[in-house]
Design an enzyme around this catalytic site. Structure first.
Site, PDB file in Angstrom:
ATOM      1  N   TRP A  31       0.852  -1.187   0.000  1.00  0.00           N
ATOM      2  CA  TRP A  31       0.000   0.000   0.000  1.00  0.00           C
ATOM      3  C   TRP A  31       0.890   1.239   0.000  1.00  0.00           C
ATOM      4  CZ3 TRP A  31      -5.006   0.059  -0.935  1.00  0.00           C
ATOM      5  CH2 TRP A  31      -5.727   1.231  -0.683  1.00  0.00           C
ATOM      6  N   PHE A  66      -0.622  -2.718   8.097  1.00  0.00           N
ATOM      7  CA  PHE A  66      -1.184  -3.545   9.168  1.00  0.00           C
ATOM      8  C   PHE A  66      -0.579  -4.947   9.160  1.00  0.00           C
ATOM      9  CE2 PHE A  66      -4.359  -6.284  11.158  1.00  0.00           C
ATOM     10  CZ  PHE A  66      -4.584  -5.596  12.344  1.00  0.00           C
ATOM     11  N   CYS A  89       3.830   2.862   4.954  1.00  0.00           N
ATOM     12  CA  CYS A  89       3.440   4.271   4.909  1.00  0.00           C
ATOM     13  C   CYS A  89       1.936   4.365   5.127  1.00  0.00           C
ATOM     14  CB  CYS A  89       3.815   4.877   3.557  1.00  0.00           C
ATOM     15  SG  CYS A  89       3.301   6.591   3.384  1.00  0.00           S
ATOM     16  N   VAL A  90       1.556   5.090   6.174  1.00  0.00           N
ATOM     17  CA  VAL A  90       0.150   5.335   6.466  1.00  0.00           C
ATOM     18  C   VAL A  90      -0.051   6.846   6.407  1.00  0.00           C
ATOM     19  CG1 VAL A  90      -1.736   4.958   8.095  1.00  0.00           C
ATOM     20  CG2 VAL A  90       0.165   3.323   8.011  1.00  0.00           C
ATOM     21  N   ILE A  91      -0.924   7.278   5.516  1.00  0.00           N
ATOM     22  CA  ILE A  91      -1.170   8.706   5.325  1.00  0.00           C
ATOM     23  C   ILE A  91      -2.547   9.045   5.907  1.00  0.00           C
ATOM     24  CG2 ILE A  91      -1.447  10.560   3.631  1.00  0.00           C
ATOM     25  CD1 ILE A  91       0.487   8.957   1.805  1.00  0.00           C
ATOM     26  N   THR A  95     -10.840   9.770   8.286  1.00  0.00           N
ATOM     27  CA  THR A  95     -11.430   8.999   9.382  1.00  0.00           C
ATOM     28  C   THR A  95     -10.372   8.634  10.418  1.00  0.00           C
ATOM     29  OG1 THR A  95     -11.024   6.832   8.379  1.00  0.00           O
ATOM     30  CG2 THR A  95     -13.048   7.991   7.718  1.00  0.00           C
ATOM     31  N   HIS A  97      -9.355   5.767  11.023  1.00  0.00           N
ATOM     32  CA  HIS A  97      -8.658   4.561  10.575  1.00  0.00           C
ATOM     33  C   HIS A  97      -7.144   4.713  10.733  1.00  0.00           C
ATOM     34  CE1 HIS A  97      -8.126   0.920   8.170  1.00  0.00           C
ATOM     35  NE2 HIS A  97      -7.229   1.572   7.442  1.00  0.00           N
TER      36      HIS A  97
END
Length: 164
Positions: A31, A66, A89-91, A95, A97
């Site tokens: 992702w 995750f 990488c989480v952008i 929300t 989330h």
């Protein structure tokens, strides 16, 4: 902010042990692939530049950040490794989330490290936007993949020193 003007991947004032004696796993989230591929390139190149043998670097992909925890666990269960580098990488979105994923990944990676008594390195960007991620994946703030690789080398060396 202090990081606005700083390349976070500058290790010129740091002693880095040789990576030659160690075996590394790298788990990369698919992702945000543009970012995670840049993180991987930075990590891989830093390992090799510091003496790691390419045959001692094992790269595996997982669907998202995750799944980095599970990927690291599977690697340590099935391969003899001295350290695992988790890259993701989480952008931030609209929300909550983002909060749940970041918290779960950080805790999960820590738990895997404790479970196996092996360094499992958190190389996950948690940014507010795409530009911040780009800046930290080879952009003006360096490459978090480089930082994760140097951390893995240092921690593998520490483990070897203390574990004999």
């Amino acid at each position: 902010m202090a990081t606005q003007l700083k390349n976070l991947s500058d290790f010129s004032d740091t002693d880095i042990p040789s990576a030659a004696p160690y075996r590394f796993g790298i788990v990369v989230a698919e992702w945000n692939a543009e970012i995670t591929n840049a993180l991987y390139q930075g990590a891989y190149q830093s390992l090799v530049n510091n003496g790691a043998l390419p045959d001692n670097i094992f790269n595996y992909s997982v669907p998202g950040s995750f799944e980095l925890t599970s990927g690291a666990d599977i690697l340590l269960k099935n391969l003899h490794l001295d350290a695992v580098i988790c890259l993701g990488c989480v952008i931030q979105g609209e929300t909550r989330h983002f909060d749940f994923i970041c918290n779960a990944v950080a805790n999960g990676i820590s738990n895997v490290a404790i479970k196996y008594s092996k360094p499992v390195i958190f190389g996950v960007l948690t940014t507010d936007n795409q530009q911040q991620a780009i800046d930290r994946a080879g952009g003006k703030h360096g490459n978090k993949g480089d930082e994760a690789a140097i951390t893995a080398i240092k921690m593998a060396s520490l483990a070897e020193t203390l574990n004999g």
